[in-house]
Design a protein around this motif. Structure first.
Motif, PDB file in Angstrom:
ATOM      1  N   ASP A  82      29.289  85.532  22.248  1.00 10.26           N
ATOM      2  CA  ASP A  82      29.926  86.787  21.838  1.00 10.26           C
ATOM      3  C   ASP A  82      28.965  87.962  22.006  1.00 10.26           C
ATOM      4  O   ASP A  82      29.350  89.028  22.493  1.00 10.26           O
ATOM      5  N   ALA A  83      27.707  87.769  21.618  1.00  9.10           N
ATOM      6  CA  ALA A  83      26.710  88.834  21.745  1.00  9.10           C
ATOM      7  C   ALA A  83      26.319  89.042  23.215  1.00  9.10           C
ATOM      8  O   ALA A  83      26.067  90.179  23.635  1.00  9.10           O
ATOM      9  N   PHE A  84      26.300  87.961  23.982  1.00 10.45           N
ATOM     10  CA  PHE A  84      25.872  88.019  25.379  1.00 10.45           C
ATOM     11  C   PHE A  84      26.741  88.964  26.206  1.00 10.45           C
ATOM     12  O   PHE A  84      26.244  89.661  27.095  1.00 10.45           O
ATOM     13  N   VAL A  85      28.034  88.983  25.939  1.00  9.09           N
ATOM     14  CA  VAL A  85      28.950  89.810  26.739  1.00  9.09           C
ATOM     15  C   VAL A  85      29.137  91.210  26.164  1.00  9.09           C
ATOM     16  O   VAL A  85      29.911  91.997  26.713  1.00  9.09           O
ATOM     17  N   GLN A  86      28.420  91.541  25.108  1.00 14.37           N
ATOM     18  CA  GLN A  86      28.478  92.893  24.555  1.00 14.37           C
ATOM     19  C   GLN A  86      27.504  93.789  25.319  1.00 14.37           C
ATOM     20  O   GLN A  86      26.442  94.158  24.824  1.00 14.37           O
ATOM     21  N   VAL A  87      27.876  94.102  26.539  1.00 18.31           N
ATOM     22  CA  VAL A  87      27.054  94.918  27.431  1.00 18.31           C
ATOM     23  C   VAL A  87      27.927  96.009  28.046  1.00 18.31           C
ATOM     24  O   VAL A  87      29.154  95.990  27.906  1.00 18.31           O
ATOM     25  N   ASP A  88      27.300  96.945  28.736  1.00 16.85           N
ATOM     26  CA  ASP A  88      28.073  98.006  29.385  1.00 16.85           C
ATOM     27  C   ASP A  88      28.886  97.434  30.550  1.00 16.85           C
ATOM     28  O   ASP A  88      28.624  96.328  31.021  1.00 16.85           O
ATOM     29  N   GLN A  89      29.872  98.194  30.993  1.00 19.10           N
ATOM     30  CA  GLN A  89      30.791  97.754  32.050  1.00 19.10           C
ATOM     31  C   GLN A  89      30.066  97.319  33.319  1.00 19.10           C
ATOM     32  O   GLN A  89      30.379  96.288  33.900  1.00 19.10           O
ATOM     33  N   THR A  91      27.006  96.244  33.788  1.00 21.72           N
ATOM     34  CA  THR A  91      26.288  94.981  33.598  1.00 21.72           C
ATOM     35  C   THR A  91      27.262  93.817  33.548  1.00 21.72           C
ATOM     36  O   THR A  91      27.020  92.769  34.162  1.00 21.72           O
ATOM     37  N   LEU A  92      28.383  93.992  32.857  1.00 22.83           N
ATOM     38  CA  LEU A  92      29.376  92.920  32.758  1.00 22.83           C
ATOM     39  C   LEU A  92      29.908  92.553  34.146  1.00 22.83           C
ATOM     40  O   LEU A  92      29.993  91.374  34.495  1.00 22.83           O
ATOM     41  N   PHE A  93      30.225  93.538  34.958  1.00 23.63           N
ATOM     42  CA  PHE A  93      30.730  93.247  36.299  1.00 23.63           C
ATOM     43  C   PHE A  93      29.644  92.675  37.207  1.00 23.63           C
ATOM     44  O   PHE A  93      29.927  91.830  38.062  1.00 23.63           O
ATOM     45  N   ASP A 109      33.709  82.110  33.518  1.00 26.11           N
ATOM     46  CA  ASP A 109      34.815  82.075  32.553  1.00 26.11           C
ATOM     47  C   ASP A 109      34.543  83.006  31.373  1.00 26.11           C
ATOM     48  O   ASP A 109      35.421  83.759  30.952  1.00 26.11           O
ATOM     49  N   LEU A 110      33.335  82.949  30.832  1.00 29.99           N
ATOM     50  CA  LEU A 110      32.972  83.769  29.676  1.00 29.99           C
ATOM     51  C   LEU A 110      33.078  85.256  29.985  1.00 29.99           C
ATOM     52  O   LEU A 110      33.666  86.024  29.219  1.00 29.99           O
ATOM     53  N   THR A 111      32.517  85.673  31.119  1.00 25.77           N
ATOM     54  CA  THR A 111      32.506  87.095  31.454  1.00 25.77           C
ATOM     55  C   THR A 111      33.899  87.603  31.831  1.00 25.77           C
ATOM     56  O   THR A 111      34.267  88.726  31.475  1.00 25.77           O
ATOM     57  N   VAL A 115      36.332  90.610  30.000  1.00 22.31           N
ATOM     58  CA  VAL A 115      37.106  91.682  30.642  1.00 22.31           C
ATOM     59  C   VAL A 115      38.563  91.594  30.218  1.00 22.31           C
ATOM     60  O   VAL A 115      39.192  92.607  29.879  1.00 22.31           O
ATOM     61  N   ALA A 116      39.121  90.388  30.188  1.00 18.90           N
ATOM     62  CA  ALA A 116      40.513  90.206  29.769  1.00 18.90           C
ATOM     63  C   ALA A 116      40.704  90.682  28.333  1.00 18.90           C
ATOM     64  O   ALA A 116      41.717  91.327  28.011  1.00 18.90           O
TER      65      ALA A 116
END
Length: 154
Positions: A82-89, A91-93, A109-111, A115-116
């Motif tokens: 949950d914390a890992f994907v709390q990044v700016d757009q 970085t996430l992409f 799957d996680l990333t 986005v979903a």
């Protein structure tokens, strides 16, 4: 140990076993002995993104975990994800692109789920605004798409 070299020249020494379990692409490279001077080039991934990915790999693949366990809110691995994907757009992409390139399905799957989750409950216009998507449909084209896919707008 294997040395991964990012697109910007950063070098990361990682355990063969963990990275081989995580990444289909790197496992294939190690199996086919395509490392040059003990180094595996990762041309499509920058150092900062590769560093984040290795943080994920170390957490998920260095220690045995029960893959069939349904995680609950108290699960440390779930909290990490949950914390890992709390990044700016951006970085996430970049993480999505790198996970796809490296063939790390659990990270992909996680990333993608992150986005979903950002899209969930938003109207089309809100989604466009959130992701900076320009609407290049004419009103007529948009109406045709809505008519052809009316089931999606119910």
């Amino acid at each position: 140990m294997v040395l991964l070299v990012s697109s910007d020249g950063e070098k990361f020494e990682v355990a063969d076993e963990a990275i081989g379990k995580a990444s289909g692409m790197i496992k294939g490279c190690l199996d086919e002995d395509c490392a040059t001077n003990g180094q595996v080039p990762i041309p499509n991934v920058t150092g900062p993104i590769l560093s984040r990915i290795l943080e994920y790999v170390n957490k998920h693949y260095s220690e045995p975990h029960d893959d069939f366990q349904i995680p609950n809110a108290d699960d440390p691995l779930k909290r990490f994800d949950d914390a890992f994907v709390q990044v700016d757009q951006d970085t996430l992409f970049d993480l999505i692109t790198a996970a796809n390139y490296l063939n790390i399905n659990s990270l992909l799957d996680l990333t993608c789920k992150a986005v979903a989750d950002q899209m969930r409950g938003k109207t089309t216009e809100e989604t466009r605004k959130h992701f900076n998507i320009v609407n290049d449909y004419t009103p007529e084209e948009e109406e045709e798409v809505r008519r052809e896919n009316s089931w999606a707008f119910e």
